[in-house]
Enzyme design. Structure first.
Site, PDB file in Angstrom:
ATOM      1  N   ASP A   1       0.839  -0.731  -0.100  1.00 28.57           N
ATOM      2  CA  ASP A   1      -0.383   0.133   0.275  1.00 28.57           C
ATOM      3  C   ASP A   1       1.023   1.175   0.073  1.00 28.57           C
ATOM      4  O   ASP A   1       2.223   1.094   0.301  1.00 28.57           O
ATOM      5  CB  ASP A   1      -1.185   0.126   1.003  1.00 28.57           C
ATOM      6  CG  ASP A   1      -1.765   1.050   1.645  1.00 28.57           C
ATOM      7  OD1 ASP A   1      -2.436   1.712   0.557  1.00 28.57           O
ATOM      8  OD2 ASP A   1      -1.321   1.714   2.689  1.00 28.57           O
ATOM      9  N   LYS A   2       0.290   2.719  -0.613  1.00 29.76           N
ATOM     10  CA  LYS A   2       1.572   3.668   0.151  1.00 29.76           C
ATOM     11  C   LYS A   2       1.120   4.410   0.836  1.00 29.76           C
ATOM     12  O   LYS A   2       1.952   4.629   1.766  1.00 29.76           O
ATOM     13  CB  LYS A   2       0.769   4.693  -1.603  1.00 29.76           C
ATOM     14  CG  LYS A   2       2.498   4.975  -1.735  1.00 29.76           C
ATOM     15  CD  LYS A   2       1.970   6.479  -3.043  1.00 29.76           C
ATOM     16  CE  LYS A   2       0.527   7.510  -2.191  1.00 29.76           C
ATOM     17  NZ  LYS A   2       0.591   8.377  -2.148  1.00 29.76           N
TER      18      LYS A   2
ATOM     19  N   THR B   1      -1.920   1.271  -5.293  1.00 26.32           N
ATOM     20  CA  THR B   1      -2.129   2.645  -4.452  1.00 26.32           C
ATOM     21  C   THR B   1      -3.895   3.366  -4.669  1.00 26.32           C
ATOM     22  O   THR B   1      -4.155   3.483  -6.361  1.00 26.32           O
ATOM     23  CB  THR B   1      -1.773   3.824  -4.816  1.00 26.32           C
ATOM     24  OG1 THR B   1      -1.895   5.263  -4.003  1.00 26.32           O
ATOM     25  CG2 THR B   1      -0.861   4.145  -5.738  1.00 26.32           C
ATOM     26  N   GLY B   2      -4.192   4.171  -4.203  1.00 25.20           N
ATOM     27  CA  GLY B   2      -5.347   4.910  -4.609  1.00 25.20           C
ATOM     28  C   GLY B   2      -5.371   6.009  -5.183  1.00 25.20           C
ATOM     29  O   GLY B   2      -6.558   6.750  -6.030  1.00 25.20           O
TER      30      GLY B   2
ATOM     31  N   LYS C   1      -7.068  -4.299  -5.021  1.00 22.59           N
ATOM     32  CA  LYS C   1      -6.301  -5.241  -4.374  1.00 22.59           C
ATOM     33  C   LYS C   1      -5.842  -6.721  -4.479  1.00 22.59           C
ATOM     34  O   LYS C   1      -4.884  -7.161  -5.132  1.00 22.59           O
ATOM     35  CB  LYS C   1      -5.789  -4.453  -3.304  1.00 22.59           C
ATOM     36  CG  LYS C   1      -5.775  -2.763  -3.362  1.00 22.59           C
ATOM     37  CD  LYS C   1      -5.227  -2.208  -1.392  1.00 22.59           C
ATOM     38  CE  LYS C   1      -5.078  -0.639  -2.593  1.00 22.59           C
ATOM     39  NZ  LYS C   1      -4.400   0.388  -0.936  1.00 22.59           N
TER      40      LYS C   1
END
Lengths: 338, 1045
Positions: free
Chosen positions: B385-386, B593-594, B697
């Site tokens: 995840d970022k 990431t979103g 994800k």
């Protein structure tokens, strides 16, 4: 106080928790192995030579007396129908057979290590417990009770199949037969004789066997195995003890007597000998063989070339490998850091 | 009664009903036909067992394990038929294994009971017969009115009846449920906001004939949530105990099994095959041998009547079973126990590691599943995840743009770009004021005050906040951006209330998280209209989501642009180094990431995920299938053509590829062109997926996981939105960050910072893998050594199932004589120094793809076991030769002495073989290695030195002493042991010198010139990282990207 709070979860900084325990980190690299191999190799070669020489010095005389061949002296006895057959085995020694001489009998194709055979015994009975005289252990079947439902003592297959050939050795001196005295003591393990196997503490021993029968194969009851020595009867009879210790493999030898006394203390002198065999034990129906073996022993036991050869072979291999490694080492060196 | 028993034993689930009718305060209607519904009480039961069902249920579960069941069967066979070994030989180890496991599970369950009791016994206040009564949480029944005070958690799912606030609202935080840290406002049922009257509530399934107000989630206070900002509330319990939402969400986490465990099971099956083969072969040979009568029943070995009369088929089966029992030890019973102990004890080292301890937050690494330790050494793909994982998740307001002017924050003041701090900045223009108003009003931020006394009156919390000193305020927001903005506006002074506005995310630039602020003016009439529209949507019973969406899109029209804000999220410490290390270790890093494409790429570049030399491929904004496929094909070609053009260059200059893909294109690619996509992905060393939805994800992880090569995946994240991917991946790692504990709780391992991942994988993972792989291989090896002589002996005893070793030795071999060295090895072994492993990530490749448990290695160990067994057996056999005496007194050995000789050689060889494998000799290794051999000798002397009254036979009496009294036996033991180990040593030396693995190379350097070596490596890495960082800082990402093409 507050600082302690802030680091309450801090792990301990010990060598153990941080996996930093002091440790020896050996590496099997040529630098260590080559000298190691050379040392081990040379040591082994030395040991091998010593063992080999020791073994070479041991004299062994082995004679088959099954009587399968027609010309065999015991051929007449090999017929199962003949009873109380005695045959003579003649042999001559051209030099002194150094003493003390050990006299073995050997059986081949005889499976004392058969499982059912092996468990067919009652150790409690053999340790002199009278309860087990009257009701032997279940494991002794089919030699637990006889046809009349009387308990067999000693019960079980192992005891029942006790080897019953007997031997007498004569030296032919000027045509006359001179008996070579046999020593029957100390042929079984000391602990077997003194601790593991016990006679019931009843005198005379015969009374302990009241209400029991001898094993079907036996000609004499247990308390009359050795008429010459009353202390050598019952379960502590040396021949019985030797038999009861089962052999590991189907071809085996068992110690019968030692020649340690009188004129033969230093061994059997050169000359002609005659071995008188009371041939009782049947082996032909299962393709078995019987033999007698005279041998003297060293500290390492009987004649055994295997150990010496094995040490020599492995020792030389070590040396050869260390040389090969040295060549490789010199040629390829160690491919250092890239 | 029967049902009660069944429920107690856990066979019946508690009863469930379709709808529930709840009578507030349990005042049931006096008239009419009323059938009381039965509800579960408020006990939470997370424990598995009760005192009564522990033994049967635990046994049942343990025997469901195939290995335990196998040993049970062997044990039963031994009880039923006449077998060579007594039932004790397999019964005792089985008992030991079962007991150890039962104690462990019992202890864990006891802890759960304790936790349950704590929860169930917590004091709560309930309204009973008109007054407030203190009782225990477990006594709450459905319909009880419960009082909850500030900062307490709700003991059951409650419908909010009233709160002490005048508007009947309350604030709660659901951090412990979903990880969201913001305060949520919940509303009480309108009729009851003050009083407590007998009213009928229907939860979730409103009855059509009653006029009750529909209840929505905003009325429901979920168990486990915490009351904030409100002094006290009253609520009626509607769902209690195991029926509450929290309890229903207790999903049984699907058991993750490591690759090692899978190979272990494969090996077990192979060994089962060997066992069956040996048993069948022995049985057949036995009957071939016994075809002739003279062999079958010689005079000295008569059969019993029973044996003669039993049917041949029965005899055949019972012989087969007897052989099975004789050889059953080839399946190592203690393997499972040892592996479990190794994993359990070994996992402590992760928590203990100071390098994984985060000083600032006082958090150490946490192991939730010790089953996966070795999987850490096998990772091929890392999905990260970022926000919050690579970054700190600490939003800092950087700059904003209002009406085209850029403002920056300097010394707590908002200053237009180009102007200095002290230049006069008198009146704030209208637009800027509006902008600040919008930012400070439109948010979900709730303030928590330190002093509870200041809570008088509700209303707008923010306008109130201005009255207090700013330091005692804590902000809770659902989005970290909003929090940062509000904190920033707070510093610039206060603003007044206005009308509804909306705020939403828009395009970013420069790697800052950017929000565009816009507003729309409503006339009062319009506002009423809008308000009604929204309310209707909010309380809609059906299709609430869609209707809300419609309402929003109706409102968010004709917006007037006010400006944009920029918020920066700082990168975590040492992220670049970590990613670089992972890449060197052969691990492919995917960032999911979103964020928008540009933001994501710029962050990727700055954290070293992408770097300048990388060839970036893009798969973005694909609208249709065909387009997507076309693009994928083009990317594939592009890649190969670039590689082709570079192929003449030197080998170390390998072109690395990076791929950027967005969520929409990804779902297209996954739907139709999985293979094509995978093809492209596999050749990219870095992949960046932006605009990802949380479920996507997990989908990406599953796609990789199920691809033909079945790589081992690791997912790391900190938020609730990462949970699905954490659970999906082979190894899930939670970052103990700001977004609650949800990720941590669902993870297998939790660490405080991303940088710890490097040590976790490169050092701990490497160690665990080597340790467990050797443990497994060694276990099979030592059991082959153990049982093969027994098999060979059958050829010399007419296949009569005679055991070679005594029963006690058979039993203790795996439990006592050879168990500890391998356990200690598997806890402490360090092939290479940890610093070397960490500084030289390439070493991780040495163990990739389960190489130590490959079929080749397995074959090597198994064959080695067979060879050693042959040497033990035939060495001893040839030594006995024609059965010459081995003792100086001319006496003879028996079968037990022969077996003991083989056994002695075996114990020594097997122990020394492990010693050869050990690289890290702590005092414990010395102690258990030499101690095991010594223990064997001491035990044997003791065991053989006594007549054991309770034993049936005294076979072993003085056998060992007799063996040792023979000089030949000593020489034989030495030569056989050396013969066994000699080829192994030679092989090791040759491999080390001719084909050294990089691990072996670094062993030399690691111990030799350690200091210099380390410096060199760290120096090099720093160099690279320095370059990367420089690039990230000094160039705009677009520029960097352009250069790449």
């Amino acid at each position: 106080m507050k600082e302690q709070q802030e680091t309450a979860n801090r792990p301990d900084n010990t060598a153990f928790t941080q996996q930093r325990l002091p440790a020896w980190q050996p590496m099997l690299s040529a630098g260590i192995v080559i000298p190691g191999f050379v040392i081990i190799g040379l040591a082994f070669i030395g040991i091998g030579i010593a063992l080999f020489v020791t073994s070479q010095n041991i004299q062994v005389l082995e004679r088959d007396y099954t009587g399968v061949e027609n010309n065999s002296p015991c051929f007449k006895c090999s017929d199962p129908s003949t009873k109380n057959c005695v045959c003579k085995l003649d042999f001559s020694l051209d030099k002194l057979f150094e003493g003390p001489v050990f006299f073995y009998y050997g059986l081949s194709n005889y499976f004392q290590n058969y499982r059912k055979y092996g468990v067919s015994r009652d150790d409690r009975q053999l340790s002199g417990r009278l309860d087990n005289f009257q009701s032997p252990d279940e494991g002794c079947v089919p030699y637990q009770y006889d046809a009349n439902n009387k308990p067999i003592v000693p019960c079980g297959s192992v005891a029942n199949s006790l080897f019953n050939d007997t031997f007498k050795l004569y030296q032919i001196v000027n045509g006359a037969r001179k008996l070579v005295p046999f020593d029957g003591k100390g042929i079984a393990w000391w602990t077997d004789h003194n601790v593991k196997y016990r006679n019931p503490s009843i005198t005379p021993l015969k009374n302990a066997f009241n209400g029991t029968v001898k094993p079907t194969f036996w000609s004499k009851p247990a308390y009359e195995l050795d008429p010459s020595d009353p202390a050598n009867n019952g379960f502590v009879n040396q021949d019985f003890l030797v038999w009861m210790r089962r052999a590991a493999l189907p071809d085996f030898r068992k110690l019968y007597r030692r020649i340690t006394e009188g004129d033969y203390k230093n061994g059997l002198p050169a000359g002609n000998y005659s071995l008188e065999i009371a041939y009782n034990y049947p082996v032909l129906d299962f393709d078995g063989r019987k033999k007698v073996v005279f041998s003297n022993v060293s500290w390492m036991g009987g004649k055994n070339q295997f150990l010496g050869i094995a040490y020599l072979v492995i020792g030389s291999l070590c040396v050869v490998m260390s040389i090969v490694m040295l060549i490789v080492y010199a040629k390829f060196k160690f491919p250092d850091e890239e | 009664m029967l049902r009660w028993i069944r429920q107690q034993l856990g066979f019946d689930p508690p009863h469930q009903s379709e709808t529930r009718t709840v009578y507030v305060a349990n005042r049931f209607p006096q008239h009419g036909h009323y059938v009381p519904q039965r509800f579960a009480d408020n006990r939470i039961i997370s424990s598995k067992y009760t005192i009564w069902n522990f033994v049967p249920k635990n046994l049942f579960e343990q025997f469901r394990r195939i290995a335990n069941f196998y040993f049970l069967i062997i044990f039963l066979v031994q009880l039923m038929i006449d077998t060579p070994t007594s039932p004790v030989t397999s019964g005792l180890p089985l008992f030991f294994v079962i007991t150890v496991t039962a104690i462990k599970q019992g202890y864990e369950d006891w802890l759960r009971h304790k936790a349950d009791n704590e929860v169930n016994g917590a004091p709560v206040f309930v309204v009973r017969s008109g007054s407030l009564v203190q009782t225990r949480s477990k006594n709450i029944r459905v319909g009880d009115i419960v009082r909850v005070a500030k900062d307490e958690t709700f003991p059951a799912d409650l419908v909010l009846l009233s709160s002490d606030r005048s508007d009947g609202t309350c604030h709660i935080t659901t951090t412990s449920l979903d990880g969201e840290t913001n305060l949520k406002t919940h509303y009480s049922v309108a009729e009851t906001s003050v009083c407590q009257s007998v009213s009928r509530l229907e939860a979730l399934h409103p009855h059509p004939h009653t006029q009750a107000q529909p209840l929505g989630p905003e009325n429901l206070l979920l168990r486990g949530a915490r009351l904030k900002n409100t002094k006290e509330i009253f609520g009626v319990a509607v769902y209690t105990g195991m029926e509450s939402k929290m309890a229903l969400n207790y999903k049984c986490k699907s058991q993750k099994r490591s690759a090692v465990e899978k190979s272990m099971n494969t090996f077990l099956i192979i060994y089962l095959g060997i066992l069956l083969f040996e048993a069948v072969l022995s049985t057949i040979l036995k009957y071939a041998w016994q075809a002739e009568d003279k062999w079958d029943e010689p005079f000295y070995n008569h059969k019993t009547e029973q044996e003669r009369n039993s049917s041949p088929i029965l005899k055949f089966i019972s012989d087969f079973l007897a052989f099975l029992v004789l050889y059953n030890f080839i399946i190592p019973i203690s393997l499972y126990v040892t592996v479990e102990m190794q994993k359990f004890l070994g996992s402590f080292f992760i928590g203990w590691d100071l390098d994984l301890y985060h000083e600032e937050s006082d958090q150490k690494a946490q192991v939730n599943t010790s089953d996966l330790n070795e999987e850490l050494g096998q990772v091929e793909y890392v999905f990260t995840d970022k926000t919050g994982t690579l970054t700190e998740n600490e939003m800092q307001f950087r700059e904003c743009s209002i009406n085209g002017t850029k403002y920056q924050e300097i010394n707590g003041k908002l200053v237009p770009e180009g102007l200095t701090d002290d230049s006069p900045d008198g009146s704030t223009p209208h637009l800027e004021l509006l902008f600040l108003k919008a930012v400070s009003l439109c948010h979900t931020v709730q303030i928590s005050y330190d002093q509870p006394d200041c809570l008088a009156g509700g209303g707008d919390p923010f306008s109130h906040a201005n009255g207090f000193s700013t330091n005692d305020m804590e902000y809770y927001a659902s989005s970290p951006d909003e929090k940062a903005l509000v904190e920033a506006t707070k510093r610039y002074g206060s603003v007044r209330a206005s009308k509804t506005m909306s705020l939403y995310l828009q395009d970013p630039c420069k790697g800052l998280r950017t929000l565009v602020v816009a507003c729309r003016h409503f006339s009062p009439e319009e506002y009423i209209d809008v308000d009604r529209c929204l309310n209707a949507a909010r309380t809609a019973l059906q299709q609430r989501e869609e209707r809300l969406q419609e309402a929003f899109s109706y409102i968010e029209r004709d917006l007037q642009l006010l400006g944009a804000t920029g918020v920066e999220d700082k990168l975590q410490d040492k992220v670049q180094e970590t990613i670089e290390a992972l890449r060197l270790a052969g691990i492919k890093v995917w960032v999911l990431t979103g964020d928008k494409h540009e933001t994501a790429v710029s962050v990727s570049l700055s954290c070293g995920h992408f770097h300048r030399t990388m060839n970036i491929l893009e798969l973005l904004q694909q609208r249709s299938d065909n387009e997507c496929a076309e693009q994928l094909r083009r990317l594939g070609l592009l890649r190969t053509s670039i590689e082709h053009s570079f192929s003449y260059e030197t080998e170390d200059h390998v072109i690395q590829h990076g791929l950027v893909v967005d969520g929409a294109s990804l779902s297209l690619a996954l739907r139709e062109h999985e293979k094509l996509f995978m093809e492209v992905c596999k050749n990219c060393s870095a992949v960046l997926c932006c605009r990802m939805a949380p479920l996507q994800k997990a989908k990406v992880v599953r796609l990789l996981k199920t691809s033909p090569e079945k790589p081992i995946t690791l997912a790391i994240g900190d938020g609730a939105n990462d949970v699905s991917m954490i659970q999906e991946a082979h190894v899930g790692i939670g970052i103990m960050g700001k977004e609650g504990r949800q990720a941590v709780r669902n993870s297998d391992y939790a660490i405080a910072r991303f940088k710890f991942l490097a040590k976790l994988l490169l050092v701990h993972g490497h160690f665990y893998y080597i340790r467990i792989a050797t443990l497994v291989q060694y276990f099979f090896y030592k059991n082959v050594c153990f049982i093969t002589p027994q098999f060979l002996y059958q050829f010399f005893c007419l296949f009569s199932q005679q055991t070679l070793y005594d029963s006690v030795y058979l039993t203790l071999y795996n439990i006592c004589f050879t168990s500890l060295p391998i356990l200690v090895y598997s806890l402490f072994e360090q092939l290479v120094h940890p610093h070397v492993l960490q500084n030289k990530p390439v070493l991780y490749r040495d163990i990739s793809r389960n190489s130590l448990l490959s079929f080749r290695t397995f074959l090597y160990w198994t064959l080695l076991g067979f060879c050693h067994a042959f040497v033990f057996f035939f060495g001893s056999y040839v030594l006995m030769g024609e059965d010459t005496t081995l003792m100086g007194n001319g006496q003879m050995f028996g079968n037990w002495t022969f077996g003991t000789l083989v056994f002695t050689v075996m114990v020594i060889t097997v122990t020394l073989k492990l010693a050869l494998e050990t690289h890290f000799w702590t005092w414990m290794n010395h102690f258990v290695t030499w101690g095991s051999i010594a223990f064997y000798f001491i035990f044997s002397l003791f065991y053989g030195g006594i007549i054991w009254p309770f034993l049936h036979t005294q076979d072993m009496y003085f056998v060992f002493v007799q063996l040792l009294s023979s000089g030949s036996a000593w020489f034989a033991i030495i030569i056989i042991v050396v013969t066994c180990l000699f080829p192994d040593v030679v092989k090791k030396v040759f491999y080390r010198h001719l084909q050294p693995t990089s691990t072996q190379k670094s062993q030399v350097t690691g111990t030799g010139g350690q200091g210099g070596f380390k410096e060199k490596w760290t120096g090099r890495i720093c160099d690279q990282i320095g370059r990367g960082a420089e690039m990230g800082r000094n160039r705009s990402p677009q520029k960097a990207l352009k250069e790449n093409f």
